[in-house]
Design an enzyme around this catalytic site. Structure first.
Site, PDB file in Angstrom:
ATOM      1  N   LYS A 120       0.830  -1.209   0.000  1.00 40.75           N
ATOM      2  CA  LYS A 120       0.000   0.000   0.000  1.00 40.75           C
ATOM      3  C   LYS A 120       0.860   1.253   0.000  1.00 40.75           C
ATOM      4  O   LYS A 120       0.623   2.183  -0.783  1.00 40.75           O
ATOM      5  CB  LYS A 120      -0.936   0.006   1.208  1.00 40.75           C
ATOM      6  CG  LYS A 120      -1.899   1.194   1.224  1.00 40.75           C
ATOM      7  CD  LYS A 120      -2.712   1.241   2.503  1.00 40.75           C
ATOM      8  CE  LYS A 120      -1.873   1.735   3.663  1.00 40.75           C
ATOM      9  NZ  LYS A 120      -2.666   1.966   4.889  1.00 40.75           N
ATOM     10  N   ASP A 138      -6.542   1.252   1.125  1.00 35.04           N
ATOM     11  CA  ASP A 138      -6.584   1.388   2.572  1.00 35.04           C
ATOM     12  C   ASP A 138      -7.973   0.997   3.058  1.00 35.04           C
ATOM     13  O   ASP A 138      -8.794   0.468   2.302  1.00 35.04           O
ATOM     14  CB  ASP A 138      -6.223   2.813   2.989  1.00 35.04           C
ATOM     15  CG  ASP A 138      -7.297   3.824   2.598  1.00 35.04           C
ATOM     16  OD1 ASP A 138      -8.204   3.471   1.806  1.00 35.04           O
ATOM     17  OD2 ASP A 138      -7.234   4.964   3.087  1.00 35.04           O
TER      18      ASP A 138
END
Length: 228
Positions: A120, A138
């Site tokens: 991420k 997220d």
């Protein structure tokens, strides 16, 4: 959500916010990398408060090494998990200086080899710093993808793969910003504000809250059970 609906979904979000940006504050690519690393399990607002003074002093990996771990901790002690994050940021700075000439690599594999950098974080850096068509999933994007029907998946990686497959041009670079901001301010976790959502008619969420102040369906159910 079919192709036409997905295109219209992003068209409306883009119309409302033509130039979406991360809410993390930074002055260069290295500072972005540090800010994103610190933002794990923390809010952007909290990270920004901690990094304003830090980034006035630290602009390069070498600056970070010169500051030292204890000095870094003093700046970021208000951020959750600051001890482990400080260790990772210092180890990251050392690797960047030693192996990359002080530069942040434009490569996901190289980024994820850095301490404290997962997929991420790497995707955020690649997108914000290098304009890559990456989708940093997220908690907000995971929720919005599944709730709306845009990109369903049981894991962040599964949602990311769906987004990679489904998001059309010209929205691919800005997509993850639009989704994060939408999830943060409109499609909220506990009480989505469907009454002011620009894509409410495209969304597959069955328990829409179409009036301000109305309770989510689960809360309505509990209230009805108590009354009976």
């Amino acid at each position: 959500m079919n192709k036409a609906a997905i295109f219209e979904f992003f068209r409306r979000l883009a119309e409302a916010n033509p130039d979406p940006q991360t809410e993390l504050e930074f002055g260069n690519i290295y500072q972005l990398l540090v800010a994103v690393t610190l933002s794990a399990q923390a809010t952007d607002v909290g990270v920004n408060k901690a990094t304003r003074a830090l980034f006035a002093r630290v602009k390069t990996p070498q600056d970070m090494l010169d500051l030292g771990e204890e000095g870094l901790k003093q700046h970021i002690k208000t951020i959750g998990l600051f001890n482990s994050k400080a260790k990772n940021v210092m180890a990251m700075a050392e690797i960047l200086v030693r192996d990359h000439g002080g530069d942040v690599p434009n490569d996901r594999d190289a980024l994820t080899e850095l301490p404290g950098v997962g997929r991420k974080t790497a995707n955020v850096v690649l997108n914000c710093a290098f304009g890559a068509e990456t989708f940093a999933v997220d908690t907000h994007i995971f929720r919005v993808g599944n709730r709306t029907g845009l990109a369903k998946g049981k894991t962040p990686l599964a949602v990311e793969k769906q987004l990679e497959k489904k998001v059309p041009q010209p929205f691919r670079v800005g997509a993850h910003h639009w989704l994060i901001l939408h999830g943060r301010y409109v499609c909220k976790a506990r009480t989505p504000e469907c009454w002011r959502c620009p894509v409410v008619d495209l969304c597959g969420y069955k328990a829409k809250i179409l009036e301000k102040g109305a309770k989510p369906a689960t809360q309505q159910g509990r209230a009805a059970a108590k009354e009976s």
